[in-house]
Scaffold this motif. Structure first.
Motif, mmCIF file in Angstrom:
data_model
loop_
_atom_site.group_PDB
_atom_site.id
_atom_site.type_symbol
_atom_site.label_atom_id
_atom_site.label_comp_id
_atom_site.label_asym_id
_atom_site.label_seq_id
_atom_site.Cartn_x
_atom_site.Cartn_y
_atom_site.Cartn_z
ATOM 1 N N ALA A 498 0.831 -1.207 0.000
ATOM 2 C CA ALA A 498 0.000 0.000 0.000
ATOM 3 C C ALA A 498 0.863 1.253 0.000
ATOM 4 O O ALA A 498 0.589 2.218 -0.736
ATOM 5 C CB ALA A 498 -0.927 -0.011 1.219
ATOM 6 N N ALA A 501 2.464 1.887 -3.377
ATOM 7 C CA ALA A 501 1.511 2.311 -4.409
ATOM 8 C C ALA A 501 1.005 3.738 -4.191
ATOM 9 O O ALA A 501 0.287 4.266 -5.050
ATOM 10 C CB ALA A 501 0.323 1.345 -4.448
ATOM 11 N N ALA A 503 0.009 5.121 -0.694
ATOM 12 C CA ALA A 503 -0.542 5.444 0.615
ATOM 13 C C ALA A 503 0.513 6.171 1.446
ATOM 14 O O ALA A 503 1.714 5.907 1.320
ATOM 15 C CB ALA A 503 -0.999 4.179 1.332
ATOM 16 N N VAL A 519 -5.389 2.617 5.940
ATOM 17 C CA VAL A 519 -4.364 3.484 5.351
ATOM 18 C C VAL A 519 -4.945 4.845 5.016
ATOM 19 O O VAL A 519 -6.135 4.979 4.739
ATOM 20 C CB VAL A 519 -3.724 2.868 4.079
ATOM 21 C CG1 VAL A 519 -3.017 1.575 4.411
ATOM 22 C CG2 VAL A 519 -4.750 2.671 2.975
ATOM 23 N N CYS A 521 -4.709 7.663 2.241
ATOM 24 C CA CYS A 521 -4.257 7.708 0.849
ATOM 25 C C CYS A 521 -4.988 8.806 0.100
ATOM 26 O O CYS A 521 -6.220 8.875 0.126
ATOM 27 C CB CYS A 521 -4.523 6.356 0.179
ATOM 28 S SG CYS A 521 -3.895 6.235 -1.512
ATOM 29 N N TYR A 525 -4.135 8.245 -5.755
ATOM 30 C CA TYR A 525 -3.377 6.996 -5.643
ATOM 31 C C TYR A 525 -4.237 5.811 -5.216
ATOM 32 O O TYR A 525 -3.738 4.685 -5.124
ATOM 33 C CB TYR A 525 -2.236 7.166 -4.628
ATOM 34 C CG TYR A 525 -1.275 8.280 -4.965
ATOM 35 C CD1 TYR A 525 -0.525 8.265 -6.138
ATOM 36 C CD2 TYR A 525 -1.143 9.371 -4.104
ATOM 37 C CE1 TYR A 525 0.347 9.299 -6.442
ATOM 38 C CE2 TYR A 525 -0.271 10.414 -4.401
ATOM 39 C CZ TYR A 525 0.473 10.375 -5.575
ATOM 40 O OH TYR A 525 1.330 11.405 -5.875
ATOM 41 N N GLN A 526 -5.508 6.043 -4.956
ATOM 42 C CA GLN A 526 -6.322 4.986 -4.363
ATOM 43 C C GLN A 526 -6.543 3.802 -5.304
ATOM 44 O O GLN A 526 -6.537 2.640 -4.864
ATOM 45 C CB GLN A 526 -7.661 5.565 -3.877
ATOM 46 C CG GLN A 526 -7.482 6.458 -2.658
ATOM 47 C CD GLN A 526 -8.780 7.003 -2.109
ATOM 48 O OE1 GLN A 526 -9.875 6.692 -2.600
ATOM 49 N NE2 GLN A 526 -8.687 7.830 -1.066
ATOM 50 N N VAL A 529 -3.450 1.715 -5.157
ATOM 51 C CA VAL A 529 -3.345 1.000 -3.872
ATOM 52 C C VAL A 529 -4.271 -0.210 -3.874
ATOM 53 O O VAL A 529 -3.885 -1.312 -3.449
ATOM 54 C CB VAL A 529 -3.671 1.945 -2.699
ATOM 55 C CG1 VAL A 529 -3.849 1.158 -1.408
ATOM 56 C CG2 VAL A 529 -2.565 2.981 -2.542
ATOM 57 N N ARG A 530 -5.499 -0.056 -4.367
ATOM 58 C CA ARG A 530 -6.435 -1.186 -4.428
ATOM 59 C C ARG A 530 -5.846 -2.327 -5.258
ATOM 60 O O ARG A 530 -5.915 -3.504 -4.875
ATOM 61 C CB ARG A 530 -7.762 -0.746 -5.053
ATOM 62 C CG ARG A 530 -8.586 0.188 -4.207
ATOM 63 C CD ARG A 530 -9.945 0.462 -4.831
ATOM 64 N NE ARG A 530 -10.634 1.505 -4.076
ATOM 65 C CZ ARG A 530 -10.699 2.772 -4.435
ATOM 66 N NH1 ARG A 530 -10.142 3.172 -5.569
ATOM 67 N NH2 ARG A 530 -11.323 3.652 -3.684
ATOM 68 N N VAL A 533 -2.649 -3.945 -3.387
ATOM 69 C CA VAL A 533 -2.938 -4.741 -2.193
ATOM 70 C C VAL A 533 -3.735 -5.984 -2.543
ATOM 71 O O VAL A 533 -3.476 -7.080 -2.031
ATOM 72 C CB VAL A 533 -3.674 -3.882 -1.146
ATOM 73 C CG1 VAL A 533 -4.123 -4.734 0.042
ATOM 74 C CG2 VAL A 533 -2.783 -2.741 -0.671
#
Length: 553
Positions: A498, A501, A503, A519, A521, A525-526, A529-530, A533
């Motif tokens: 996370a 990516a 966070a 986290v 974020c 960037y979300q 991150v999804r 992870v």
């Protein structure tokens, strides 16, 4: 949207109950009638409510001041009437209150209801009439204002207490209307809506048939009927996320000085439903179902202890469901305890404060059942919102509400993300080990407690920003060093993915070992991150309220 809530009457039909309390504040399941209305208004986006006062106005004024101090999203405004003006008179002298409103509500506070106001408003908008009147079916049409409607819901006749009623559809005292209504208000001081206004709106207004619960509690018969039912059916209690200070709420630590945490309730809940059974048996349904003849036979230790404490020992049915599985670090067992206590005491006609609920829940889980847990979860569940709690050497708990701005609340809702690791575990083992090793980890625990103080100051003084993410990260690195089982390779890997990516910081929620990763974020960037992870994401928001009744029947 705005609403008039007509509340100024003497409550003559409720005497002697209303000798010392205004009818709009009579208790229903331990909760003032006005509070039920405020819950309903908030649920359906009514953000400003004018309440007229006259009889025992000081008591209503105290409620208004208390409620406004909670900053729930609904603002109450008082309109004091030296002489009663009638339901239409209150509206007439307060035209300025709704001068810029396309439409507004007028409601009589005598009603106890869970009407879907959003559907009522949609109906009014679709029909485009002068007024929409909420209607309910009555078996006593000669005692009510009765409307006759056609197949298009147009009201073609309205008569107060007709001798020969043409329908059984009665005026519920809940209206949606617009500014054109002022053309139909007569030029006099006292105006009764039912007698002076509604008859002139025949063929210009529509009737909305209410299918939800509605009871006029303006007389002793109905009030006692509501009271004798002995229950309020559905209670919801929020789960929580702890930002920092977790572990310093354990007695092994705070008895050496004090502990402190910052936490928030979220809009994921434990629901408790209570009903009276037809016989004296007890039925409890959770992950399994128990039907027993006596309290001593119940296997669920928390449920048994709660019932013993509240003095409920027969003839009830209790059902519990949760939005989130137990053992995932969101304090579900304490939310269950707080919610069940709320339900049981309300069932007995006693309303407990949030502080009392939390204290009793701690007594049950820690003192009576001996679970090796702390005190933060019970208080977070009882109070709701974002809070700073301190745990004193003598066991006393103090709460300071952290009242961030609406913009910061929206930022918190949008920037915080939660991912489920897929690991469920009991916190008891980890917390018991942490308690045993407290003396060896005082430096770390002192850091985490002091960080709670710093986070409180950050949120109060600067608001929600990137420093919050840095605190989450620093606190998590410290917490991992307390007990080896708090984290593992998989959890560390997910967290690092996370961060890589985009966070900015985060932590594992709860005692450790599994559950959810939180986290911070930024929105851009979300998505990355999804994808990085690859875990189930739980969408959530901060919940304003703690444990409360949400439905009655």
């Amino acid at each position: 949207m705005k609403a008039f809530l007509l509340s100024a009457g003497y409550g003559t039909r409720l005497k002697p109950l209303t000798n010392n309390i205004p009818k709009c504040l009579v208790p229903i399941c331990g909760k003032p009638l006005l509070a039920w209305w405020m819950d309903l208004f908030e649920k359906h986006g009514i953000n400003e409510v004018l309440i007229n006062t006259h009889y025992l106005a000081d008591e209503v004024r105290k409620f208004i001041e208390y409620y406004n101090a909670q900053k729930t999203g609904v603002t109450l405004i008082e309109s004091y009437e030296k002489d009663l003006l009638g339901s239409g008179g209150t509206v007439a002298i307060n035209k300025s209150f709704i001068k810029n409103e396309e439409k507004f509500l007028i409601c009589y506070a005598d009603n106890l209801t869970n009407i879907d106001l959003s559907e009522l408003i949609k109906f009014h908008t679709k029909k485009q009439g002068m007024l929409t009147m909420g209607l309910f079916y009555t078996n006593n049409p000669k005692e009510c204002g009765i409307a006759a409607i056609d197949s298009y819901d147009l009201i073609y006749e309205f008569i107060e207490k007709p001798k020969r009623p043409r329908s059984h559809l009665a005026n519920a005292g809940i209206y949606v209307t617009n500014l054109d209504i002022f053309k139909y208000l007569p030029q006099k001081k006292f105006i009764d809506f039912g007698k002076d206004v509604l008859p002139s709106l025949v063929n210009k207004m529509y009737g909305y048939q209410i299918k939800d619960y509605l009871l006029d509690i303006g007389n002793l018969e109905n009030y006692n009927k509501r009271k004798r039912s002995g229950r309020c059916d559905n209670y919801k209690t929020p789960l929580r996320i702890s930002f920092t200070g977790g572990g310093t709420d354990l007695p092994a630590y705070y008895k050496q000085g004090y502990g402190a945490v910052v936490s928030a309730a979220i809009n994921k809940y434990v629901y408790i439903t209570m009903n009276k059974r037809f016989d004296d048996t007890i039925r409890i349904s959770y992950s399994k179902t128990e039907i027993v003849d006596s309290l001593k036979e119940i296997q669920h230790d928390i449920a048994k202890a709660c019932m013993q404490m509240a003095g409920v020992d027969k003839g009830v049915e209790i059902t519990s469901i949760s939005d989130i599985p137990a053992g995932t670090g969101l304090g579900s067992s304490s939310s269950f305890t707080v919610g069940l206590l709320n339900a049981l005491y309300s069932y007995c006609g006693e309303r407990l404060s949030a502080y009392e609920l939390a204290e009793k829940a701690c007594q049950i889980e820690i003192d009576i059942l001996g679970h090796p847990i702390g005190k933060q979860d019970q208080y977070a569940a009882a109070f709701g919102g974002i809070n700073y709690f301190t745990f004193e050497r003598n066991g006393e708990v103090n709460r300071e509400k952290i009242d961030i701005s609406e913009d910061d609340k929206r930022l918190m809702d949008s920037k915080l993300m939660m991912f489920y690791t897929g690991i469920r575990r009991s916190a008891d083992g980890i917390l018991a080990k942490q308690s045993a090793e407290t003396s060896e980890k005082l430096d770390v625990l002192n850091y985490m407690r002091n960080q709670a103080n710093d986070m409180k100051c950050l949120l109060n003084e600067e608001g929600f920003n990137i420093k919050f993410a840095e605190m989450l990260h620093d606190g998590w690195q410290k917490k991992k060093s307390i007990v080896n089982s708090i984290s593992n390779n998989d959890i560390d890997s997910y967290y690092n993915l996370a961060l890589e990516a985009g966070a900015s910081g985060g932590k594992l929620l709860g005692a450790g070992g599994g559950g959810f990763i939180l986290v911070y974020c930024d929105e851009q960037y979300q998505k990355a991150v999804r994808e990085a992870v690859g875990l189930y994401e739980l969408n959530f928001r901060i919940a304003r309220y703690g444990s409360r009744v949400v439905y009655f029947a």
